[in-house]
Enzyme design. Sequence first.
Site, PDB file in Angstrom:
ATOM      1  N   SER A 222      23.885 -30.680 -18.802  1.00  0.00           N
ATOM      2  CA  SER A 222      23.978 -31.578 -19.947  1.00  0.00           C
ATOM      3  C   SER A 222      23.007 -32.742 -19.890  1.00  0.00           C
ATOM      4  O   SER A 222      22.709 -33.339 -20.924  1.00  0.00           O
ATOM      5  CB  SER A 222      25.407 -32.116 -20.070  1.00  0.00           C
ATOM      6  OG  SER A 222      25.752 -32.902 -18.942  1.00  0.00           O
ATOM      7  N   HIS A 250      28.752 -26.534 -21.522  1.00  0.00           N
ATOM      8  CA  HIS A 250      27.724 -26.721 -22.539  1.00  0.00           C
ATOM      9  C   HIS A 250      26.958 -25.441 -22.861  1.00  0.00           C
ATOM     10  O   HIS A 250      25.942 -25.497 -23.563  1.00  0.00           O
ATOM     11  CB  HIS A 250      26.731 -27.797 -22.090  1.00  0.00           C
ATOM     12  CG  HIS A 250      27.299 -29.177 -22.089  1.00  0.00           C
ATOM     13  ND1 HIS A 250      27.313 -29.988 -23.204  1.00  0.00           N
ATOM     14  CD2 HIS A 250      27.916 -29.891 -21.101  1.00  0.00           C
ATOM     15  CE1 HIS A 250      27.882 -31.146 -22.913  1.00  0.00           C
ATOM     16  NE2 HIS A 250      28.258 -31.107 -21.636  1.00  0.00           N
ATOM     17  N   LYS A 282      33.874 -28.698 -27.034  1.00  0.00           N
ATOM     18  CA  LYS A 282      32.510 -28.719 -27.563  1.00  0.00           C
ATOM     19  C   LYS A 282      32.386 -27.666 -28.659  1.00  0.00           C
ATOM     20  O   LYS A 282      32.795 -27.898 -29.792  1.00  0.00           O
ATOM     21  CB  LYS A 282      31.532 -28.550 -26.408  1.00  0.00           C
ATOM     22  CG  LYS A 282      31.712 -29.681 -25.382  1.00  0.00           C
ATOM     23  CD  LYS A 282      30.926 -29.495 -24.132  1.00  0.00           C
ATOM     24  CE  LYS A 282      31.141 -30.641 -23.170  1.00  0.00           C
ATOM     25  NZ  LYS A 282      32.507 -30.724 -22.614  1.00  0.00           N
TER      26      LYS A 282
END
Length: 440
Positions: A222, A250, A282
Amino acid sequence: MTQGFGLSATARTALLHRLSKRRAEAEAGPAESPGRDLATLPGIRDLEMVREAGEALGLESPYFRPHDGIAGAHSSIGGRDFVNFASYNYLGLNGDARVAAAAKAAIDRHGVSASASRLASGERPVHAALETALAAHYGAEACLAFVSGHATNVTVVGHLLGPRDLVVHDQLIHNSVAEGARLSGARRIAFPHNDWQAAERELIAHRRRHGRALLVIEGHYSMDGDLPALEHFTTLARRHDALLMVDEAHSLGVLGATGRGIAEQCNVAADQVDIWMGTLSKTLSACGGYIAGRQRLIDLLRHSAPGFVYSVGLAPPLAAAALESLHILHAEPWRVAALQANAQLFLSLARAAGFDTGGSAGLGIVPVILGSSVLAARMAAALFEAGVNVQPILFPVVPERSARLRFFLSAEHSAEDIGQAISAMVAARDGAAALRLKAS
């Protein structure tokens, strides 16, 4: 705001003197037992130094700004519209009507909370449905959902390993993994970022002196937006009898042609990874974490992992929102293509404008490395004034020479949004250079 992106020599000297004096006081420690004095808590004085530096530079804190509504590709802050690059809403599913409807239906059926540990009395059908779908996503035998992504890594790593064991991880691994390793008492060794050969050297040197070994990497880092060579890590994990754990926080919905993650991106069979970890906050627009893997592993965690057994179950509306988001991810791969196209556009324009984007793969995360915390903070402030919301990442989160702006792209960003951000960065950089030249 103070004019320019730098400080005069006099102002810089005064600031450094104040900060060094405060640092010396902090290192000296209290003359007596701190007792109930909260000012002596670890980190308090560092926080005060950061605040003092911000005041000296004329900068407002860019953190904890309240958003008026959904934080997507655009967000309203203080009643003003901003192009937003500070959200993990990669596929634009937070705010999607179908996701909201699924969450509302779960509230109508089960209420807002699971109200208890799932082991004790908190199980809901939507939990099993989510876990079954996530297990199928990875071709795994089973999956278990937790209430927090950070807590997932802490409790799983901390529970599976003990003082006789070994954790070998990328030096840029997330804090949650490091905290889990510390909790376990296992020996912890970090290898240089994405260097699988260095990881193997550590395993060669230390593996035989320990019981169980865990090799941990991320699918998409990230801070840098880069990727590991998964095929090499799977090979060396098997060669050295180590469990391989991959944090997909991610990478789910971001990597691979259809968003299935790092395995799809690298064309590696998902069953080559022993422990898949991910978050629901996310791409899946909810909150929580999960572990997918073999049935025996999941059974153990379900009945003994402290962060699951002694925690309330995942809230039903969050489980329903994540499940619906996963269905949409699979049904609408065009969202992944749009995200990746936007990230590539941002990356190419930033590089063409002369910005350092490090090793970003341009798939969802693009850092702009500025090399100075002062410069990064000032650039973020200038962009905010220009209607672009992006967060600076400053020392000590990253080394001072690596201070940066970190851009999270979305499938919902337009080419105009991206162009506005690049233009604002160029204007801020060029304006600062002109002021420095004038001052000299």
